[in-house]
Design a protein around this motif. Sequence first.
Motif, PDB file in Angstrom:
ATOM      1  N   ALA A  93      48.744  21.970  40.414  1.00 30.04           N
ATOM      2  CA  ALA A  93      47.562  21.709  39.819  1.00 30.04           C
ATOM      3  C   ALA A  93      47.736  22.010  38.125  1.00 30.04           C
ATOM      4  N   ASP A  94      46.859  21.454  37.418  1.00 29.86           N
ATOM      5  CA  ASP A  94      46.776  21.685  36.042  1.00 29.86           C
ATOM      6  C   ASP A  94      46.395  23.075  35.865  1.00 29.86           C
ATOM      7  N   TYR A  95      47.171  24.010  35.042  1.00 31.39           N
ATOM      8  CA  TYR A  95      47.037  25.379  35.195  1.00 31.39           C
ATOM      9  C   TYR A  95      45.458  25.633  34.344  1.00 31.39           C
ATOM     10  N   SER A  96      45.326  24.817  33.392  1.00 29.56           N
ATOM     11  CA  SER A  96      44.199  25.004  32.594  1.00 29.56           C
ATOM     12  C   SER A  96      42.626  24.904  33.290  1.00 29.56           C
ATOM     13  N   SER A  97      42.865  24.227  34.309  1.00 27.53           N
ATOM     14  CA  SER A  97      41.625  23.969  35.396  1.00 27.53           C
ATOM     15  C   SER A  97      41.604  25.160  36.238  1.00 27.53           C
ATOM     16  N   TYR A  98      42.384  26.114  36.399  1.00 31.92           N
ATOM     17  CA  TYR A  98      42.041  27.272  37.136  1.00 31.92           C
ATOM     18  C   TYR A  98      40.957  27.931  36.678  1.00 31.92           C
ATOM     19  N   LYS A  99      39.940  28.569  37.578  1.00 30.19           N
ATOM     20  CA  LYS A  99      39.046  29.488  37.413  1.00 30.19           C
ATOM     21  C   LYS A  99      39.437  30.757  38.070  1.00 30.19           C
ATOM     22  N   VAL A 100      38.692  31.891  37.334  1.00 32.50           N
ATOM     23  CA  VAL A 100      39.037  33.041  37.814  1.00 32.50           C
ATOM     24  C   VAL A 100      38.041  33.688  38.898  1.00 32.50           C
ATOM     25  N   GLU A 101      38.637  34.071  40.022  1.00 27.53           N
ATOM     26  CA  GLU A 101      37.768  34.427  41.093  1.00 27.53           C
ATOM     27  C   GLU A 101      37.923  35.969  41.531  1.00 27.53           C
ATOM     28  N   THR A 102      37.031  36.567  41.819  1.00 30.54           N
ATOM     29  CA  THR A 102      36.976  38.021  42.041  1.00 30.54           C
ATOM     30  C   THR A 102      36.922  38.499  43.579  1.00 30.54           C
ATOM     31  N   VAL A 103      38.056  39.032  44.011  1.00 35.67           N
ATOM     32  CA  VAL A 103      38.008  39.615  45.572  1.00 35.67           C
ATOM     33  C   VAL A 103      37.950  41.035  45.381  1.00 35.67           C
ATOM     34  N   THR A 104      37.274  41.726  46.342  1.00 42.97           N
ATOM     35  CA  THR A 104      37.405  43.097  46.352  1.00 42.97           C
ATOM     36  C   THR A 104      37.804  43.758  47.634  1.00 42.97           C
ATOM     37  N   GLY A 105      38.483  44.625  47.461  1.00 44.58           N
ATOM     38  CA  GLY A 105      39.295  45.219  48.668  1.00 44.58           C
ATOM     39  C   GLY A 105      40.639  45.586  48.738  1.00 44.58           C
ATOM     40  N   MET A 106      41.023  46.451  49.541  1.00 49.11           N
ATOM     41  CA  MET A 106      42.338  46.732  49.589  1.00 49.11           C
ATOM     42  C   MET A 106      43.523  45.806  50.385  1.00 49.11           C
ATOM     43  N   VAL A 107      44.505  45.647  49.856  1.00 54.28           N
ATOM     44  CA  VAL A 107      45.634  45.007  50.632  1.00 54.28           C
ATOM     45  C   VAL A 107      46.498  46.004  51.338  1.00 54.28           C
ATOM     46  N   ARG A 108      46.503  46.018  52.595  1.00 64.98           N
ATOM     47  CA  ARG A 108      47.161  47.056  53.209  1.00 64.98           C
ATOM     48  C   ARG A 108      48.631  46.684  53.668  1.00 64.98           C
ATOM     49  N   SER A 109      49.447  47.372  54.041  1.00 62.89           N
ATOM     50  CA  SER A 109      50.659  47.338  54.604  1.00 62.89           C
ATOM     51  C   SER A 109      50.596  46.156  55.676  1.00 62.89           C
ATOM     52  N   GLY A 110      51.390  44.879  55.413  1.00 65.85           N
ATOM     53  CA  GLY A 110      51.588  44.016  56.751  1.00 65.85           C
ATOM     54  C   GLY A 110      50.451  42.958  56.134  1.00 65.85           C
ATOM     55  N   GLN A 111      49.750  43.128  55.232  1.00 64.93           N
ATOM     56  CA  GLN A 111      48.583  41.842  54.813  1.00 64.93           C
ATOM     57  C   GLN A 111      49.070  41.075  53.732  1.00 64.93           C
ATOM     58  N   THR A 112      48.786  40.095  53.494  1.00 65.21           N
ATOM     59  CA  THR A 112      48.951  39.058  52.345  1.00 65.21           C
ATOM     60  C   THR A 112      47.729  38.276  51.992  1.00 65.21           C
ATOM     61  N   LEU A 113      47.535  38.552  50.731  1.00 68.74           N
ATOM     62  CA  LEU A 113      46.260  37.844  50.258  1.00 68.74           C
ATOM     63  C   LEU A 113      46.668  36.746  49.357  1.00 68.74           C
ATOM     64  N   GLU A 114      46.433  35.532  49.830  1.00 65.57           N
ATOM     65  CA  GLU A 114      46.750  34.227  49.251  1.00 65.57           C
ATOM     66  C   GLU A 114      45.621  33.610  48.599  1.00 65.57           C
ATOM     67  N   HIS A 115      45.790  33.136  47.371  1.00 59.71           N
ATOM     68  CA  HIS A 115      44.856  32.439  46.631  1.00 59.71           C
ATOM     69  C   HIS A 115      45.107  31.448  45.603  1.00 59.71           C
ATOM     70  N   GLU A 116      43.881  30.366  45.380  1.00 61.07           N
ATOM     71  CA  GLU A 116      44.051  29.094  44.841  1.00 61.07           C
ATOM     72  C   GLU A 116      43.532  29.385  43.283  1.00 61.07           C
ATOM     73  N   GLY A 117      44.067  29.610  42.352  1.00 62.10           N
ATOM     74  CA  GLY A 117      43.858  29.831  40.985  1.00 62.10           C
ATOM     75  C   GLY A 117      44.017  31.197  40.373  1.00 62.10           C
ATOM     76  N   HIS A 118      43.234  31.753  39.524  1.00 64.90           N
ATOM     77  CA  HIS A 118      43.427  33.149  39.011  1.00 64.90           C
ATOM     78  C   HIS A 118      42.803  34.171  39.994  1.00 64.90           C
ATOM     79  N   LEU A 119      43.197  35.102  40.283  1.00 69.04           N
ATOM     80  CA  LEU A 119      42.796  36.227  40.972  1.00 69.04           C
ATOM     81  C   LEU A 119      42.513  37.422  40.468  1.00 69.04           C
TER      82      LEU A 119
END
Length: 220
Positions: A93-119
């Motif tokens: 996707a066009d990099y300039s089209s990405y928006k920043v989205e906020t996620v709150t929380g802890m990423v623990r061992s064994g977890q993977t947080l995947e995101h589309e855009g700026h995180l």
Amino acid sequence: MNVKSLVTIKGVKDGLVFLLDDACELEALIDELEAKLEKHEQQLAGPIVHIQIKLGARQLPEEDKERIRSIIRKQGNFVVQSIESDPLPVGPADYSSYKVETVTGMVRSGQTLEHEGHLLLLGDVNPGGAVRSTGDIYIMGALRGVAHAGCAGHAEAIIAASLMKPTQLRISDVISRPPDEWASGESWMEYAYLKDGAMQIDKMAHLHHIRNRALQAKGV
């Protein structure tokens, strides 16, 4: 000398498939299609034969598709069921089209947080945890796990963290140096970026060195 056929006809369970060359001029393709069909007597009686047309990478407007249909319809019992081109290649996707989205929380061992855009992650990434994003990754906390920014192929992405102690950093397809080289122990926020294909690290306050469009605060 063998001459490559521009029109290949194959029998399938439901009828016939016409494979049309996608590298030649359209008029040459039309001429060969007409010539091949004229060799066969029109079968105005008999069972209906369903025809699938495969255009390969060639993309045609509707009027040219109709030309092909009318040529095949002359065969009497040939019915064009579909005319299809290969799907267009999908790039990142066009990099300039990405928006920043906020996620709150802890990423623990064994977890993977995947995101589309700026995180923007408000929390820590623990050892054994991973964060993947197609755009930038900003971690307002400790990065002690794995972070992969620009995972759709964007080498301009960055990874920033309040505490940069990752087990691995990756931007696009470039993987970071050994983790002990990142343990700067400094108290300021740092970010990782690519320069000449190699991973670099710098203070977050210096981001404008690589991001010319970064906003700068000015005194009033």
